[in-house]
Design an enzyme around this catalytic site. Structure first.
Site, short mmCIF file in Angstrom:
data_model
loop_
_atom_site.label_atom_id
_atom_site.label_comp_id
_atom_site.label_asym_id
_atom_site.label_seq_id
_atom_site.Cartn_x
_atom_site.Cartn_y
_atom_site.Cartn_z
N GLY A 42 13.66 7.43 -1.12
CA GLY A 42 13.64 6.32 -2.07
C GLY A 42 14.59 6.41 -3.26
N GLU A 96 13.25 10.66 -9.31
CA GLU A 96 12.29 10.01 -8.39
C GLU A 96 12.40 8.50 -8.53
OE1 GLU A 96 10.70 9.96 -5.83
OE2 GLU A 96 8.68 10.76 -6.01
N ASP A 97 12.10 7.79 -7.45
CA ASP A 97 12.14 6.33 -7.51
C ASP A 97 10.89 5.77 -8.19
OD1 ASP A 97 10.58 7.24 -5.42
OD2 ASP A 97 11.26 5.78 -3.96
N ASP A 100 3.40 7.32 -8.23
CA ASP A 100 2.17 6.59 -7.94
C ASP A 100 1.00 7.54 -8.23
OD1 ASP A 100 0.89 4.30 -6.75
OD2 ASP A 100 0.68 5.44 -4.91
N GLY A 102 1.14 10.73 -7.90
CA GLY A 102 1.73 11.96 -8.46
C GLY A 102 1.49 13.18 -7.59
N LEU A 105 4.86 14.73 -5.98
CA LEU A 105 5.77 15.18 -7.04
C LEU A 105 5.21 16.40 -7.77
CD1 LEU A 105 8.32 14.70 -8.61
CD2 LEU A 105 7.10 13.06 -10.03
N LYS A 128 3.77 4.06 -12.16
CA LYS A 128 2.53 3.28 -12.03
C LYS A 128 1.39 4.14 -12.56
CE LYS A 128 2.73 1.89 -7.53
NZ LYS A 128 2.36 1.17 -6.29
N ASP A 156 11.22 1.45 0.17
CA ASP A 156 10.99 0.74 1.44
C ASP A 156 9.55 0.28 1.64
OD1 ASP A 156 9.91 3.39 1.84
OD2 ASP A 156 9.73 2.83 3.94
N ARG A 162 14.99 -1.49 1.67
CA ARG A 162 15.67 -0.58 0.74
C ARG A 162 16.94 -1.22 0.20
NH1 ARG A 162 13.30 4.51 1.42
NH2 ARG A 162 12.67 5.02 3.53
P1 5GP Z 1 2.87 9.76 -5.01
O1 5GP Z 1 3.22 9.61 -6.46
O2 5GP Z 1 1.61 8.98 -4.67
O3 5GP Z 1 2.83 11.16 -4.49
O4 5GP Z 1 3.94 9.09 -4.08
C1 5GP Z 1 5.07 8.48 -4.52
C2 5GP Z 1 5.75 7.91 -3.31
O5 5GP Z 1 4.92 6.91 -2.71
C3 5GP Z 1 7.03 7.20 -3.72
O6 5GP Z 1 8.14 8.07 -3.69
C4 5GP Z 1 7.09 6.10 -2.68
O7 5GP Z 1 7.73 6.59 -1.52
C5 5GP Z 1 5.65 5.79 -2.35
N1 5GP Z 1 5.18 4.64 -3.14
C6 5GP Z 1 4.38 4.66 -4.22
N2 5GP Z 1 4.19 3.42 -4.72
C7 5GP Z 1 4.89 2.58 -3.92
C8 5GP Z 1 5.11 1.18 -3.94
O8 5GP Z 1 4.64 0.40 -4.79
N3 5GP Z 1 5.90 0.68 -2.95
C9 5GP Z 1 6.46 1.48 -2.00
N4 5GP Z 1 7.22 0.87 -1.10
N5 5GP Z 1 6.29 2.80 -1.96
C10 5GP Z 1 5.51 3.36 -2.92
#
Ligand code: 5GP
Length: 171
Positions: A42, A96-97, A100, A102, A105, A128, A156, A162
């Site tokens: 991402g 990081e993109d 969510d 966390g 990460l 978020k 994506d 993307r």
């Molecule tokens: P986390 O913080 O839950 O470990 O995961 C982060 C990853 O979940 C991001 O890098 C992304 O790939 C995916 N992700 C989290 N929120 C979203 C969202 O709103 N849309 C999309 N497409 N992917 C998300």
């Protein structure tokens, strides 16, 4: 049926957001020759725009990892693509993109922290915070958004979208 897309952050706003982050990073990393670590897939679009707004020399590397979520644990880190460079004694900035929960990460941060970096910080384009399950020390945040599912600008849905030059929400 084709999903509905609504623009959340348009191209001009993304450009401003990235420029503001780049200005902060330049200020903090001047003369530090930082290693920017992008998390695949991402972050690749954000990384490409970010480094072109920096007026300091940086090195770039990428890693891909996921966390396996078992029944009882929040997951073991599975590294799909490791770094080519060593982070030892380097000023590391994880790029990081979107953050969510966390969960992934957090584990990447812990893993790289044990490898002896001179410093380690996190930069995310989008945060978020409402969805966070574990604390992650994020230093640079482009935009905070509510709990929406977004796509575009490298992010994506099922490997699609993307390519969108903006960030949109998807139904
Ligand atoms: P986390 O913080 O839950 O470990 O995961 C982060 C990853 O979940 C991001 O890098 C992304 O790939 C995916 N992700 C989290 N929120 C979203 C969202 O709103 N849309 C999309 N497409 N992917 C998300």
């Amino acid at each position: 049926m084709k999903p509905e897309l609504k623009t959340l952050i348009d191209e001009a706003e993304l450009k401003e957001t990235v420029a503001a982050l780049a200005a902060e990073i330049c200020e903090d990393y001047r003369d530090k020759d930082p290693l920017l670590v992008g998390l695949l897939k991402g972050s690749f679009v954000f990384m490409a725009d970010l480094i072109r707004q920096l007026d300091i020399p940086v090195e770039v590397d990428f890693m891909a990892a996921t966390s396996y979520v078992g029944r009882e644990s929040t997951g073991e880190l599975v590294v799909l693509k490791g770094l080519n460079e060593s982070v030892h004694d380097r000023h590391v900035l994880i790029v990081e993109d979107i953050i969510d929960t966390g969960l992934t990460l957090h584990q990447i941060y812990d893993r790289l922290s044990t490898e002896g970096p001179a410093s380690i910080e996190i930069c995310t384009l989008i945060d978020k915070p409402a969805r966070r399950q574990v604390e992650v020390p994020v230093k640079y945040v482009g935009r905070e958004i509510p709990d929406l599912f977004i796509v575009g600008y490298g992010i994506d849905f099922d490997q699609k979208y993307r390519w969108l030059p903006y960030v949109g929400t998807i139904d």
